[in-house]
Design a protein around this motif. Structure first.
Motif, PDB file in Angstrom:
ATOM      1  N   ILE A 161       0.834  -1.203   0.000  1.00 21.65           N
ATOM      2  CA  ILE A 161       0.000   0.000   0.000  1.00 21.65           C
ATOM      3  C   ILE A 161       0.871   1.255   0.000  1.00 21.65           C
ATOM      4  O   ILE A 161       0.612   2.214  -0.744  1.00 21.65           O
ATOM      5  N   LEU A 162       1.926   1.271   0.812  1.00 19.95           N
ATOM      6  CA  LEU A 162       2.811   2.436   0.880  1.00 19.95           C
ATOM      7  C   LEU A 162       3.626   2.605  -0.393  1.00 19.95           C
ATOM      8  O   LEU A 162       3.957   3.733  -0.789  1.00 19.95           O
ATOM      9  N   ARG A 163       3.926   1.497  -1.040  1.00 20.06           N
ATOM     10  CA  ARG A 163       4.768   1.539  -2.241  1.00 20.06           C
ATOM     11  C   ARG A 163       3.996   2.043  -3.455  1.00 20.06           C
ATOM     12  O   ARG A 163       4.578   2.686  -4.347  1.00 20.06           O
ATOM     13  N   ALA A 164       2.704   1.756  -3.510  1.00 19.59           N
ATOM     14  CA  ALA A 164       1.912   2.021  -4.714  1.00 19.59           C
ATOM     15  C   ALA A 164       1.966   3.469  -5.186  1.00 19.59           C
ATOM     16  O   ALA A 164       2.251   3.732  -6.370  1.00 19.59           O
ATOM     17  N   PRO A 165       1.704   4.480  -4.333  1.00 21.60           N
ATOM     18  CA  PRO A 165       1.732   5.869  -4.843  1.00 21.60           C
ATOM     19  C   PRO A 165       3.109   6.313  -5.317  1.00 21.60           C
ATOM     20  O   PRO A 165       3.230   7.054  -6.292  1.00 21.60           O
ATOM     21  N   PHE A 166       4.175   5.851  -4.630  1.00 20.19           N
ATOM     22  CA  PHE A 166       5.524   6.219  -5.062  1.00 20.19           C
ATOM     23  C   PHE A 166       5.856   5.583  -6.411  1.00 20.19           C
ATOM     24  O   PHE A 166       6.505   6.209  -7.261  1.00 20.19           O
ATOM     25  N   ALA A 167       5.407   4.356  -6.613  1.00 22.41           N
ATOM     26  CA  ALA A 167       5.670   3.685  -7.886  1.00 22.41           C
ATOM     27  C   ALA A 167       4.967   4.401  -9.031  1.00 22.41           C
ATOM     28  O   ALA A 167       5.495   4.477 -10.151  1.00 22.41           O
TER      29      ALA A 167
END
Length: 406
Positions: A161-167
């Motif tokens: 979940i935390l990785r998704a927006p940065f990706a």
């Protein structure tokens, strides 16, 4: 295979051995608890010693932090190979599945050992009425030693979940480069202080924290305590991001002696602040003592994990058929070991032997039974594919280039 690829493969053998070692040390940890001179375990041996307390303390400080660091690193590795869908499917089957399947029989076995122990202590006299069965809720259900599987599932979901927006936003890689530089700065002895600061703050906020027991184990309820989320979560995320900079593993290897000295110094300070090797189960109340103990545990947690990784890379980088076998077996051993440890402790608690011998008897017996059942029931069957990600035929040639099990 290029030289860099060979180096990469050899390093992963060391990390896989370390991952298995952290699970196998769980057998020693739980077996030592009956010999600690304090009412902290359901089986109390007649031969108790502060030496058992020191052994428990030393293992407890670094074991799970190291495990979660490696779990984060292997998670990032698998995510890169299989994508989000394949990653979630694999983790649900191999992590969530064993928790769902084995929790009930393990819990039943623990209860059976407790009943047997009570019958032995009664020595033929009439036993009192059994206690009323507890009422469990989502906040109180005992996860036993399988709590780490639930914690892993939570960490997997959280990091995705935390990785998704940065990706999605980091199309040009600027955020990624910033993260890589930060991880490089933290993969140092002084990084232990920075990474340990949030854990120290969380421990400070714990109203009933006993420093001897390190990070409070989240083994009751489906909502982990704050300190466990912060401490184990931070080291998991660090391992996850460390896989982006696999070259930093050589840096941790080089810093291993310094990290080991730092871990021993911080751990010793924590032990003194906790009251010594005879553990105090009374929560610390003095503000200054609590602050120093929390800071010492924060540093000791990360320095010891870094030292363990560096030493594993240095001494266990090459392929070893024995280490690979034990690493494969460690998952099964850890799942089934606790009821057997308790049964062994009950069986020998009145033996007139020094505690190191009795500890060795319990650990050796548990490992023997676990390894026999692993070889006969797990490794070569569909269970091997389920738990280890692969089924090993009864006859096969050793393969030195196999990737580690995540």
């Amino acid at each position: 295979m290029s030289a860099s690829e060979i180096e990469r493969s050899e390093r992963l053998h060391g990390l896989d051995a370390l991952r298995g070692g952290t699970l196998l040390l769980g057998v020693v940890l739980h077996a030592s608890m009956s010999f600690i001179p304090a009412p902290i375990w359901i089986v109390s041996d007649e031969r108790q010693s502060v030496g058992a307390g020191v052994l428990f303390f030393a293992i407890h400080i670094f074991r799970m932090a190291t495990f979660f660091l490696l779990a984060g690193l292997f998670a990032h590795m698998m995510l890169g190979r299989r994508g989000v869908g394949g990653f979630l499917k694999d983790r649900f089957i191999r992590i969530g599945g064993p928790l769902g399947v084995f929790w009930t029989p393990v819990m039943a076995a623990i209860i059976a050992v407790l009943i047997w122990s009570a019958a032995r202590q009664a020595a033929g006299a009439p036993m009192g009425p059994p206690p009323h069965p507890p009422t469990y809720t989502l906040l109180t259900i005992p996860l036993t030693h399988l709590w780490f599987l639930w914690a892993l599932m939570l960490f997997y979901v959280a990091v995705l979940i935390l990785r998704a927006p940065f990706a999605m936003l980091d199309r040009e890689g600027s955020w990624g480069r910033t993260v890589d530089r930060a991880i490089a700065a933290l993969a140092t002895p002084w990084g232990s202080g920075v990474l340990g600061a949030p854990l120290a703050a969380a421990l400070w906020a714990e109203p009933n924290w006993a420093p001897f027991f390190g990070i409070p184990t989240p083994d009751h309820g489906l909502v982990p305590n704050l300190s466990a989320c912060v401490g184990f979560g931070t080291v998991f995320v660090f391992g996850f991001l460390l896989d982006r900079r696999r070259d930093l593993l050589a840096k941790l290897e080089g810093w291993a002696p310094v990290n080991l000295i730092l871990a021993v110094a911080a751990g010793t300070a924590l032990l003194v602040l906790a009251g010594g090797p005879a553990p105090s189960i009374i929560p610390v109340t003095d503000p200054a003592t609590k602050a120093m103990a929390a800071a010492a545990l924060g540093v000791a947690t990360f320095a010891s994990a870094f030292a363990a990784v560096g030493l594993a890379l240095k001494f266990f980088a090459g392929h070893s058929a024995l280490r690979r076998y034990l690493a494969d077996a460690s998952y099964w051993i850890y799942i089934v070991h606790l009821p057997m440890v308790m049964a062994g402790q009950v069986l020998i608690q009145d033996w007139a032997m020094v505690w190191p011998v009795k500890l060795t008897v319990v650990v050796a017996g548990v490992l023997a039974v676990s390894l026999i059942t692993y070889e006969l029931l797990i490794r070569h069957s569909f269970m091997g594919r389920w738990l280890n990600g692969r089924r090993v035929p009864w006859r096969r040639k050793p393969d030195a280039e196999l990737a580690p099990a995540e």
